[in-house]
Scaffold this active site. Structure first.
Site, PDB file in Angstrom:
ATOM      1  N   GLU A   1       0.823  -1.217   0.000  1.00 47.28           N
ATOM      2  CA  GLU A   1       0.000   0.000   0.000  1.00 47.28           C
ATOM      3  C   GLU A   1       0.861   1.274   0.000  1.00 47.28           C
ATOM      4  O   GLU A   1       0.524   2.269  -0.641  1.00 47.28           O
ATOM      5  CB  GLU A   1      -0.927   0.008   1.224  1.00 47.28           C
ATOM      6  CG  GLU A   1      -1.915   1.141   1.233  1.00 47.28           C
ATOM      7  CD  GLU A   1      -2.828   1.111   0.009  1.00 47.28           C
ATOM      8  OE1 GLU A   1      -3.640   0.198  -0.103  1.00 47.28           O
ATOM      9  OE2 GLU A   1      -2.704   2.015  -0.844  1.00 47.28           O
TER      10      GLU A   1
ATOM     11  N   VAL B   1       2.571   3.381  -3.379  1.00 45.29           N
ATOM     12  CA  VAL B   1       1.922   4.332  -4.299  1.00 45.29           C
ATOM     13  C   VAL B   1       1.162   5.386  -3.500  1.00 45.29           C
ATOM     14  O   VAL B   1       0.294   5.053  -2.693  1.00 45.29           O
ATOM     15  CB  VAL B   1       0.944   3.617  -5.255  1.00 45.29           C
ATOM     16  CG1 VAL B   1       0.339   4.615  -6.232  1.00 45.29           C
ATOM     17  CG2 VAL B   1       1.636   2.490  -6.008  1.00 45.29           C
TER      18      VAL B   1
ATOM     19  N   GLY C   1       1.807   7.350  -0.996  1.00 42.76           N
ATOM     20  CA  GLY C   1       1.995   7.495   0.457  1.00 42.76           C
ATOM     21  C   GLY C   1       0.783   7.092   1.274  1.00 42.76           C
ATOM     22  O   GLY C   1       0.399   5.926   1.315  1.00 42.76           O
TER      23      GLY C   1
ATOM     24  N   ILE D   1      -2.374   7.693   0.879  1.00 38.62           N
ATOM     25  CA  ILE D   1      -3.674   7.473   0.210  1.00 38.62           C
ATOM     26  C   ILE D   1      -3.858   5.963   0.005  1.00 38.62           C
ATOM     27  O   ILE D   1      -2.999   5.328  -0.603  1.00 38.62           O
ATOM     28  CB  ILE D   1      -3.713   8.172  -1.166  1.00 38.62           C
ATOM     29  CG1 ILE D   1      -3.442   9.667  -1.040  1.00 38.62           C
ATOM     30  CG2 ILE D   1      -5.054   7.908  -1.857  1.00 38.62           C
ATOM     31  CD1 ILE D   1      -3.326  10.395  -2.383  1.00 38.62           C
TER      32      ILE D   1
ATOM     33  N   LYS E   1       5.174   4.116  -9.929  1.00 39.30           N
ATOM     34  CA  LYS E   1       3.888   4.005  -9.224  1.00 39.30           C
ATOM     35  C   LYS E   1       2.757   3.726 -10.217  1.00 39.30           C
ATOM     36  O   LYS E   1       1.851   2.929  -9.940  1.00 39.30           O
ATOM     37  CB  LYS E   1       3.608   5.299  -8.453  1.00 39.30           C
ATOM     38  CG  LYS E   1       4.622   5.555  -7.340  1.00 39.30           C
ATOM     39  CD  LYS E   1       4.534   6.990  -6.837  1.00 39.30           C
ATOM     40  CE  LYS E   1       5.541   7.270  -5.752  1.00 39.30           C
ATOM     41  NZ  LYS E   1       5.673   8.709  -5.458  1.00 39.30           N
TER      42      LYS E   1
ATOM     43  N   GLY F   1       6.464  11.207   3.066  1.00 38.56           N
ATOM     44  CA  GLY F   1       6.730  11.620   4.445  1.00 38.56           C
ATOM     45  C   GLY F   1       6.562  10.447   5.395  1.00 38.56           C
ATOM     46  O   GLY F   1       5.817   9.496   5.101  1.00 38.56           O
TER      47      GLY F   1
HETATM   48  N1  LIG Z   1      10.329   8.797   2.049  1.00 35.07           N
HETATM   49  C1  LIG Z   1       9.067   8.713   1.668  1.00 35.07           C
HETATM   50  O1  LIG Z   1       8.277   9.633   1.891  1.00 35.07           O
HETATM   51  C2  LIG Z   1       8.580   7.502   0.929  1.00 35.07           C
HETATM   52  C3  LIG Z   1       7.247   7.450   0.495  1.00 35.07           C
HETATM   53  C4  LIG Z   1       6.774   6.304  -0.129  1.00 35.07           C
HETATM   54  C5  LIG Z   1       7.628   5.242  -0.339  1.00 35.07           C
HETATM   55  N2  LIG Z   1       8.932   5.332   0.047  1.00 35.07           N
HETATM   56  C6  LIG Z   1       9.793   4.171  -0.174  1.00 35.07           C
HETATM   57  O2  LIG Z   1      10.151   3.639   1.094  1.00 35.07           O
HETATM   58  C7  LIG Z   1      11.445   3.065   1.045  1.00 35.07           C
HETATM   59  C8  LIG Z   1      12.322   3.703   2.124  1.00 35.07           C
HETATM   60  O3  LIG Z   1      12.392   5.090   1.877  1.00 35.07           O
HETATM   61  P1  LIG Z   1      13.027   6.124   2.930  1.00 35.07           P
HETATM   62  O4  LIG Z   1      12.702   7.476   2.410  1.00 35.07           O
HETATM   63  O5  LIG Z   1      12.618   5.753   4.303  1.00 35.07           O
HETATM   64  O6  LIG Z   1      14.576   5.828   2.715  1.00 35.07           O
HETATM   65  P2  LIG Z   1      15.801   6.334   3.615  1.00 35.07           P
HETATM   66  O7  LIG Z   1      15.378   7.427   4.522  1.00 35.07           O
HETATM   67  O8  LIG Z   1      16.926   6.576   2.682  1.00 35.07           O
HETATM   68  O9  LIG Z   1      16.137   5.052   4.514  1.00 35.07           O
HETATM   69  C9  LIG Z   1      16.684   3.898   3.977  1.00 35.07           C
HETATM   70  C10 LIG Z   1      17.087   2.993   5.118  1.00 35.07           C
HETATM   71  O10 LIG Z   1      17.602   1.791   4.578  1.00 35.07           O
HETATM   72  C11 LIG Z   1      18.776   1.440   5.296  1.00 35.07           C
HETATM   73  N3  LIG Z   1      19.664   0.642   4.466  1.00 35.07           N
HETATM   74  C12 LIG Z   1      20.285   1.003   3.324  1.00 35.07           C
HETATM   75  N4  LIG Z   1      21.044   0.000   2.862  1.00 35.07           N
HETATM   76  C13 LIG Z   1      20.894  -1.022   3.748  1.00 35.07           C
HETATM   77  C14 LIG Z   1      21.435  -2.314   3.862  1.00 35.07           C
HETATM   78  N5  LIG Z   1      22.298  -2.774   2.945  1.00 35.07           N
HETATM   79  N6  LIG Z   1      21.067  -3.092   4.898  1.00 35.07           N
HETATM   80  C15 LIG Z   1      20.182  -2.636   5.827  1.00 35.07           C
HETATM   81  N7  LIG Z   1      19.638  -1.408   5.785  1.00 35.07           N
HETATM   82  C16 LIG Z   1      20.009  -0.619   4.758  1.00 35.07           C
HETATM   83  C17 LIG Z   1      19.411   2.753   5.694  1.00 35.07           C
HETATM   84  O11 LIG Z   1      20.261   2.516   6.816  1.00 35.07           O
HETATM   85  P3  LIG Z   1      21.054   3.708   7.575  1.00 35.07           P
HETATM   86  O12 LIG Z   1      19.998   4.593   8.146  1.00 35.07           O
HETATM   87  O13 LIG Z   1      21.814   3.023   8.614  1.00 35.07           O
HETATM   88  O14 LIG Z   1      21.880   4.377   6.542  1.00 35.07           O
HETATM   89  C18 LIG Z   1      18.169   3.569   6.037  1.00 35.07           C
HETATM   90  O15 LIG Z   1      17.806   3.405   7.364  1.00 35.07           O
HETATM   91  C19 LIG Z   1      11.920   3.267  -0.390  1.00 35.07           C
HETATM   92  O16 LIG Z   1      11.607   2.144  -1.161  1.00 35.07           O
HETATM   93  C20 LIG Z   1      11.107   4.461  -0.862  1.00 35.07           C
HETATM   94  O17 LIG Z   1      10.940   4.494  -2.265  1.00 35.07           O
HETATM   95  C21 LIG Z   1       9.418   6.423   0.683  1.00 35.07           C
END
Ligand SMILES: NC(=O)c1ccc[n+]([C@@H]2O[C@H](COP(=O)([O-])OP(=O)(O)OC[C@H]3O[C@@H](n4cnc5c(N)ncnc54)[C@H](OP(=O)(O)O)[C@@H]3O)[C@@H](O)[C@H]2O)c1
Length: 442
Positions: A140, A143, A145, A147, A216, A313
Site C-alpha cells: 500500500e 503508491v 503514500g 492514500i 507508481k 513523508g
Molecule cells: N520517504 C518517503 O516519503 C517515501 C514514500 C513512499 C515510499 N517510500 C519508499 O520507502 C522506502 C524507504 O524510503 P526512505 O525514504 O525511508 O529511505 P531512507 O530514509 O533513505 O532510509 C533507507 C534505510 O535503509 C537502510 N539501508 C540502506 N542499505 C541497507 C542495507 N544494505 N542493509 C540494511 N539497511 C540498509 C538505511 O540505513 P542507515 O539509516 O543506517 O543508513 C536507512 O535506514 C523506499 O523504497 C522508498 O521508495 C518512501
C-alpha cells in the site's frame, strides 16, 4: 480476500522485523509504538516489533531503537524464527532490498514493502513467489503514500471494470509546478528551494524526470487492469523543460500544468504514460497543490472519484505500511494485484504514446519578423494538424528579437503532431526547442 488466520493465532502477537530505519522505517516504528493499544484492538492481536535492521547501528534516528533486537544483516532477520513478517523499507530495485523480499517470501513469511522501484520492475515475479509459498506481499505504501489507493482499487472498487486512472503521483514535481505558478520563478530556482526545504533529493532526477511516477503508475495499472507489471512500456517525460511562461499561458487558456501519470484501457490496448499535461482549471486534479498526491479513477459502475492526500513523508507512508500490517494480523489475504499471477492478462496489447489522440499546446520562441506565423501555419497544414488558436505575445526583444508564439490544436493523433513539430523546429526563425504539452480532457 480470504481469512487465513486460525483462532489460535488470534491471541498471539504478530512479530514484525523492520529493515530500513530512514524516513519511513522510523515513522513506522513511531506509529506502531504510539498506537499500540488501538492497533491491537483493531487487529485482534498485538503488533510487536521484534527486530530491526539498518546499515549504521549507532546512527541517531529520533526514535529509540535500543529496545529492539538489532540485525546487521536484514536477511538474517528474515530467517529468524521469532520474526513472522518482514517490512522492507530500504529501497532500490536491486541489491539487498530485492534479496530480502525474495528471502522472506521463500521462507513463507509475508512481506510489506514501500518499494515502488522494486515492484515496478520485479512485481510479477515477486507476487508469483509469494503465491508459490502461500504467503502475502503487500505494498500500500508504494503508491501515493498515505492514500489507500491500492486497497481502494483492488478491494473497494473490486466490482468494477476500471477504464482510466489519472494520478498526481510525485509530490516533488507537484510542489515545483505549484511554486512556479505562485512565484513566477524559474524551474531551476524553485528546484533549489525545494531541495533546501527537503521536498527534493540532492539528485532529484527520479522525481523531476517522471521515473518515480512511472514506477507508481506501473503498479496502479496492474491493479486496475489485472495485467503483469510492464514498466518498460511506460512513456515517460519529466518537467525540466517547463518555463514560467508556459505556466502563465496555460492559466490564460484556462488550464493548469500537472505532471500526470495516466493509465487508460482504450480501444488499442492499455496506455501507460507520464508527462506534463494541461488540464482544465475546473478539474479536481488541477487544484491539488504542493506536495499533495491525488488519483482520479473511472470505473464502469462506480463512475468517477478522486482520492487526495499526502503522498510521502514518514507519517503518511507509515500509515499505509501499518494498514498492511493490520490486514496481515487480521489474517486477510489478497493477491498483490487483486488476482493470482496466473490469471493476470498478459495478452493485453500495449497502446504506446503514438496511439494518443487529443489536443496539444505548443510554445515557440521565434524571431519577430514578417512571414513567421505563415511558415508555422504551413508546417501544421502540411502535416494535417488543425490549429485551434494561435497568438503572438508582445513584440520581439533581446539580441534575437525573440517573441513567444503560442498555439493550441484541435484533437488529432500524436504521430502527425510530432511530424509537424519536427518541421517547425527546423524553421530558421524558431530560436529554441519548442515546448509541447498535451492537453488532457478531464
Ligand atoms: N520517504 C518517503 O516519503 C517515501 C514514500 C513512499 C515510499 N517510500 C519508499 O520507502 C522506502 C524507504 O524510503 P526512505 O525514504 O525511508 O529511505 P531512507 O530514509 O533513505 O532510509 C533507507 C534505510 O535503509 C537502510 N539501508 C540502506 N542499505 C541497507 C542495507 N544494505 N542493509 C540494511 N539497511 C540498509 C538505511 O540505513 P542507515 O539509516 O543506517 O543508513 C536507512 O535506514 C523506499 O523504497 C522508498 O521508495 C518512501
Amino acid at each position: 480476500m480470504r481469512n487465513k488466520m486460525s483462532s489460535a493465532q488470534n491471541s498471539i502477537p504478530l512479530r514484525i522485523g523492520i529493515a530500513g530505519l530512514g524516513t519511513v522505517g522510523t515513522g513506522t516504528l513511531a506509529l506502531l509504538e504510539q498506537h499500540a493499544p488501538l492497533l491491537a484492538s483493531r487487529a485482534g492481536r498485538s503488533l510487536v516489533v521484534n527486530g530491526v535492521s539498518a546499515r549504521q547501528r549507532q546512527r541517531v534516528r529520533g526514535v529509540a531503537i535500543e529496545r529492539y533486537r538489532w540485525f546487521d544483516d536484514p536477511l538474517a532477520m528474515a530467517n529468524d524464527p521469532e520474526i513472522d513478517v518482514v517490512v522492507e523499507l530500504i529501497g532500490g530495485s536491486e541489491g539487498v532490498a530485492k534479496a530480502l523480499v525474495e528471502k522472506a517470501l521463500s521462507l513463507g513469511k509475508p512481506v510489506v514493502t514501500a518499494n515502488k522501484a522494486l515492484l515496478a520492475l520485479s512485481g510479477t515475479a515477486l507476487a508469483e513467489l509469494a503465491e508459490r509459498h502461500e504467503t502475502s506481499l503487500r505494498c500500500e505504501a508504494a503508491v501515493a503514500g498515505g492514500i489507500p489507493i491500492i486497497k481502494g482499487l483492488r478491494e473497494g472498487l473490486a466490482a468494477n471494470r476500471i477504464t482510466a486512472v489519472y494520478g498526481i503521483l510525485n509530490g516533488t514535481s507537484n510542489f515545483i509546478l505549484s511554486q512556479m505558478r505562485q512565484t513566477r520563478q524559474s524551474f531551476a530556482h524553485v528546484l533549489e528551494e525545494a531541495q533546501r526545504a527537503g521536498y527534493a533529493e540532492a539528485d532529484p532526477s527520479f522525481d523531476i524526470d517522471g521515473i518515480d511516477a512511472a514506477h507508481k503508475l506501473t503498479l496502479l495499472a496492474s491493479v486496475a487492469f489485472g495485467v503483469p507489471v510492464d514498466f518498460h512500456t511506460v512513456h515517460v517525460e519529466g518537467i525540466r523543460h517547463i518555463a514560467p511562461l508556459d505556466i502563465d499561458f496555460a492559466e490564460e487558456l484556462g488550464y493548469r500544468i500537472k505532471l500526470l501519470a495516466i493509465a487508460r484501457h482504450g480501444p488499442h490496448g492499455i496506455e501507460r504514460r507520464v508527462h506534463p499535461s494541461m488540464i482544465p482549471h475546473s478539474a479536481t486534479l488541477a487544484n491539488v497543490e504542493g506536495v499533495f498526491n491525488a488519483v482520479y479513477v473511472e470505473g464502469d459502475f462506480c463512475d468517477r472519484m478522486t482520492f487526495i492526500g499526502r503522498g510521502a513523508g514518514g507519517g503518511p507512508t507509515a500509515s499505509a505500511v501499518v494498514a498492511d500490517l493490520v490486514d496481515l494480523a487480521r489474517g486477510y489475504y489478497c493477491p498483490l494485484f487483486g488476482e493470482p499471477v496466473a490469471v493476470l492478462t498478459s495478452s493485453s496489447p500495449v497502446a504506446g504514446i503514438e496511439r494518443r489522440f487529443g489536443e496539444y499546446y505548443l510554445r515557440l520562441m521565434v524571431s519577430d519578423r514578417p512571414g513567421v506565423i505563415a511558415d508555422i501555419g504551413a508546417a501544421m497544414r502540411d502535416h494535417d494538424v488543425s490549429i485551434e488558436k494561435l497568438s503572438q505575445h508582445g513584440r520581439g526583444a533581446g539580441p534575437y528579437n525573440a517573441v513567444p508564439v503560442v498555439l493550441t490544436t484541435h484533437a488529432q493523433g500524436e504521430p502527425a503532431m510530432r511530424q509537424a513539430l519536427k518541421a517547425i523546429s527546423a524553421l530558421p526563425a524558431v530560436l529554441e526547442p519548442p515546448c509541447l504539452i498535451r492537453i488532457e480532457a478531464l
